[in-house]
Design a protein around this motif. Structure first.
Motif, PDB file in Angstrom:
ATOM      1  N   VAL A  42       7.790 -10.611  -0.356  1.00 22.35           N
ATOM      2  CA  VAL A  42       7.807 -11.791   0.494  1.00 22.35           C
ATOM      3  C   VAL A  42       6.356 -12.184   0.743  1.00 22.35           C
ATOM      4  O   VAL A  42       5.527 -11.338   1.066  1.00 22.35           O
ATOM      5  CB  VAL A  42       8.496 -11.502   1.844  1.00 22.35           C
ATOM      6  CG1 VAL A  42       8.473 -12.722   2.736  1.00 22.35           C
ATOM      7  CG2 VAL A  42       9.901 -11.019   1.648  1.00 22.35           C
ATOM      8  N   THR A  81       5.436 -19.011   8.757  1.00 17.27           N
ATOM      9  CA  THR A  81       5.831 -20.183   7.967  1.00 17.27           C
ATOM     10  C   THR A  81       5.615 -19.913   6.483  1.00 17.27           C
ATOM     11  O   THR A  81       5.011 -18.918   6.099  1.00 17.27           O
ATOM     12  CB  THR A  81       5.011 -21.416   8.380  1.00 17.27           C
ATOM     13  OG1 THR A  81       3.617 -21.135   8.193  1.00 17.27           O
ATOM     14  CG2 THR A  81       5.269 -21.803   9.820  1.00 17.27           C
ATOM     15  N   ASN A  82       6.105 -20.859   5.682  1.00 15.30           N
ATOM     16  CA  ASN A  82       5.892 -20.832   4.230  1.00 15.30           C
ATOM     17  C   ASN A  82       6.368 -19.519   3.606  1.00 15.30           C
ATOM     18  O   ASN A  82       5.682 -18.915   2.779  1.00 15.30           O
ATOM     19  CB  ASN A  82       4.413 -21.092   3.916  1.00 15.30           C
ATOM     20  CG  ASN A  82       4.198 -21.572   2.505  1.00 15.30           C
ATOM     21  OD1 ASN A  82       5.107 -22.078   1.860  1.00 15.30           O
ATOM     22  ND2 ASN A  82       2.991 -21.386   2.020  1.00 15.30           N
ATOM     23  N   ILE A  83       7.554 -19.072   4.001  1.00 12.41           N
ATOM     24  CA  ILE A  83       8.112 -17.814   3.497  1.00 12.41           C
ATOM     25  C   ILE A  83       8.621 -18.036   2.077  1.00 12.41           C
ATOM     26  O   ILE A  83       9.438 -18.918   1.833  1.00 12.41           O
ATOM     27  CB  ILE A  83       9.253 -17.317   4.406  1.00 12.41           C
ATOM     28  CG1 ILE A  83       8.733 -17.081   5.821  1.00 12.41           C
ATOM     29  CG2 ILE A  83       9.884 -16.057   3.824  1.00 12.41           C
ATOM     30  CD1 ILE A  83       9.830 -16.804   6.837  1.00 12.41           C
ATOM     31  N   ARG A  84       8.101 -17.226   1.162  1.00 12.06           N
ATOM     32  CA  ARG A  84       8.518 -17.318  -0.243  1.00 12.06           C
ATOM     33  C   ARG A  84       8.915 -15.931  -0.737  1.00 12.06           C
ATOM     34  O   ARG A  84       8.310 -14.939  -0.368  1.00 12.06           O
ATOM     35  CB  ARG A  84       7.386 -17.879  -1.098  1.00 12.06           C
ATOM     36  CG  ARG A  84       7.094 -19.330  -0.722  1.00 12.06           C
ATOM     37  CD  ARG A  84       5.994 -19.908  -1.542  1.00 12.06           C
ATOM     38  NE  ARG A  84       4.729 -19.484  -0.951  1.00 12.06           N
ATOM     39  CZ  ARG A  84       3.557 -19.581  -1.547  1.00 12.06           C
ATOM     40  NH1 ARG A  84       3.455 -20.054  -2.768  1.00 12.06           N
ATOM     41  NH2 ARG A  84       2.465 -19.188  -0.931  1.00 12.06           N
ATOM     42  N   THR A  85       9.925 -15.885  -1.601  1.00 18.53           N
ATOM     43  CA  THR A  85      10.435 -14.612  -2.117  1.00 18.53           C
ATOM     44  C   THR A  85      10.118 -14.464  -3.602  1.00 18.53           C
ATOM     45  O   THR A  85      10.058 -15.450  -4.336  1.00 18.53           O
ATOM     46  CB  THR A  85      11.955 -14.510  -1.900  1.00 18.53           C
ATOM     47  OG1 THR A  85      12.587 -15.630  -2.500  1.00 18.53           O
ATOM     48  CG2 THR A  85      12.296 -14.467  -0.426  1.00 18.53           C
ATOM     49  N   PHE A  86       9.943 -13.206  -4.018  1.00 13.34           N
ATOM     50  CA  PHE A  86       9.610 -12.885  -5.405  1.00 13.34           C
ATOM     51  C   PHE A  86      10.421 -11.667  -5.841  1.00 13.34           C
ATOM     52  O   PHE A  86      10.714 -10.792  -5.034  1.00 13.34           O
ATOM     53  CB  PHE A  86       8.113 -12.547  -5.533  1.00 13.34           C
ATOM     54  CG  PHE A  86       7.216 -13.677  -5.142  1.00 13.34           C
ATOM     55  CD1 PHE A  86       6.698 -14.538  -6.101  1.00 13.34           C
ATOM     56  CD2 PHE A  86       6.904 -13.903  -3.808  1.00 13.34           C
ATOM     57  CE1 PHE A  86       5.880 -15.595  -5.734  1.00 13.34           C
ATOM     58  CE2 PHE A  86       6.084 -14.954  -3.436  1.00 13.34           C
ATOM     59  CZ  PHE A  86       5.570 -15.800  -4.399  1.00 13.34           C
ATOM     60  N   THR A 104      -2.448 -15.099   5.136  1.00  7.03           N
ATOM     61  CA  THR A 104      -1.272 -14.964   4.291  1.00  7.03           C
ATOM     62  C   THR A 104      -0.985 -13.478   4.152  1.00  7.03           C
ATOM     63  O   THR A 104      -1.900 -12.676   3.967  1.00  7.03           O
ATOM     64  CB  THR A 104      -1.522 -15.598   2.911  1.00  7.03           C
ATOM     65  OG1 THR A 104      -1.783 -16.987   3.106  1.00  7.03           O
ATOM     66  CG2 THR A 104      -0.324 -15.435   2.001  1.00  7.03           C
ATOM     67  N   MET A 148       4.065 -14.915   3.029  1.00  9.09           N
ATOM     68  CA  MET A 148       4.236 -15.788   4.192  1.00  9.09           C
ATOM     69  C   MET A 148       2.922 -16.002   4.918  1.00  9.09           C
ATOM     70  O   MET A 148       1.995 -15.205   4.777  1.00  9.09           O
ATOM     71  CB  MET A 148       5.273 -15.193   5.130  1.00  9.09           C
ATOM     72  CG  MET A 148       4.951 -13.789   5.607  1.00  9.09           C
ATOM     73  SD  MET A 148       6.390 -13.017   6.358  1.00  9.09           S
ATOM     74  CE  MET A 148       6.276 -11.380   5.673  1.00  9.09           C
ATOM     75  N   ASP A 149       2.863 -17.076   5.675  1.00 14.81           N
ATOM     76  CA  ASP A 149       1.708 -17.356   6.523  1.00 14.81           C
ATOM     77  C   ASP A 149       2.051 -16.917   7.937  1.00 14.81           C
ATOM     78  O   ASP A 149       3.087 -17.313   8.492  1.00 14.81           O
ATOM     79  CB  ASP A 149       1.376 -18.846   6.494  1.00 14.81           C
ATOM     80  CG  ASP A 149       0.950 -19.313   5.106  1.00 14.81           C
ATOM     81  OD1 ASP A 149       0.294 -18.529   4.390  1.00 14.81           O
ATOM     82  OD2 ASP A 149       1.282 -20.446   4.737  1.00 14.81           O
ATOM     83  N   ARG A 181      15.301 -13.196   6.955  1.00 11.87           N
ATOM     84  CA  ARG A 181      13.850 -13.417   6.979  1.00 11.87           C
ATOM     85  C   ARG A 181      13.484 -14.551   7.918  1.00 11.87           C
ATOM     86  O   ARG A 181      12.631 -14.409   8.797  1.00 11.87           O
ATOM     87  CB  ARG A 181      13.328 -13.716   5.563  1.00 11.87           C
ATOM     88  CG  ARG A 181      13.196 -12.503   4.701  1.00 11.87           C
ATOM     89  CD  ARG A 181      12.756 -12.883   3.290  1.00 11.87           C
ATOM     90  NE  ARG A 181      13.769 -13.655   2.582  1.00 11.87           N
ATOM     91  CZ  ARG A 181      14.868 -13.135   2.019  1.00 11.87           C
ATOM     92  NH1 ARG A 181      15.089 -11.843   2.075  1.00 11.87           N
ATOM     93  NH2 ARG A 181      15.733 -13.897   1.394  1.00 11.87           N
ATOM     94  N   GLU A 182      14.137 -15.695   7.735  1.00  9.99           N
ATOM     95  CA  GLU A 182      13.846 -16.855   8.571  1.00  9.99           C
ATOM     96  C   GLU A 182      14.234 -16.604  10.022  1.00  9.99           C
ATOM     97  O   GLU A 182      13.524 -16.992  10.945  1.00  9.99           O
ATOM     98  CB  GLU A 182      14.550 -18.104   8.025  1.00  9.99           C
ATOM     99  CG  GLU A 182      13.943 -18.632   6.742  1.00  9.99           C
ATOM    100  CD  GLU A 182      14.366 -17.840   5.490  1.00  9.99           C
ATOM    101  OE1 GLU A 182      15.299 -17.004   5.558  1.00  9.99           O
ATOM    102  OE2 GLU A 182      13.735 -18.061   4.447  1.00  9.99           O
TER     103      GLU A 182
END
Length: 87
Positions: free
Chosen positions: A48, A32-37, A3, A50-51, A22-23
């Motif tokens: 960001v 994969t598993n992209i998350r934003t904060f 991660t 992500m894996d 991003r994607e």
């Protein structure tokens, strides 16, 4: 699959959050598993999570012209970018 967290400053949080860059940039690399904060105390500070399937491909891509273009499009201030990798 490690991660990875990338945190940096942006010019406009709303533009950055709405962007599909991003994607589009990371997807072909198997990320994969992209998350934003967003920092609630400073909304121009974002992250960001992500894996990453292939760290060598990720590292090379982050040094490419494509990464520079994606960051510019998203309003990322590249001099503020810090990447952390799960140990």
């Amino acid at each position: 699959m490690p991660t990875v967290i990338g945190h940096h400053d942006v010019k406009d949080k709303d533009h950055w959050l709405a962007s599909s860059q991003r994607e589009e940039f990371f997807g072909p690399l198997g990320v994969t598993n992209i998350r934003t904060f967003v920092d609630p105390q400073n909304p121009t500070r974002v992250a960001v999570l992500m894996d990453v399937a292939d760290m060598d491909a990720f590292t090379a891509a982050m040094q490419s012209e494509g990464a520079a273009e994606a960051m510019a499009n998203d309003g990322v201030l590249p001099e503020t970018l810090v990447v952390l990798v799960e140990a």
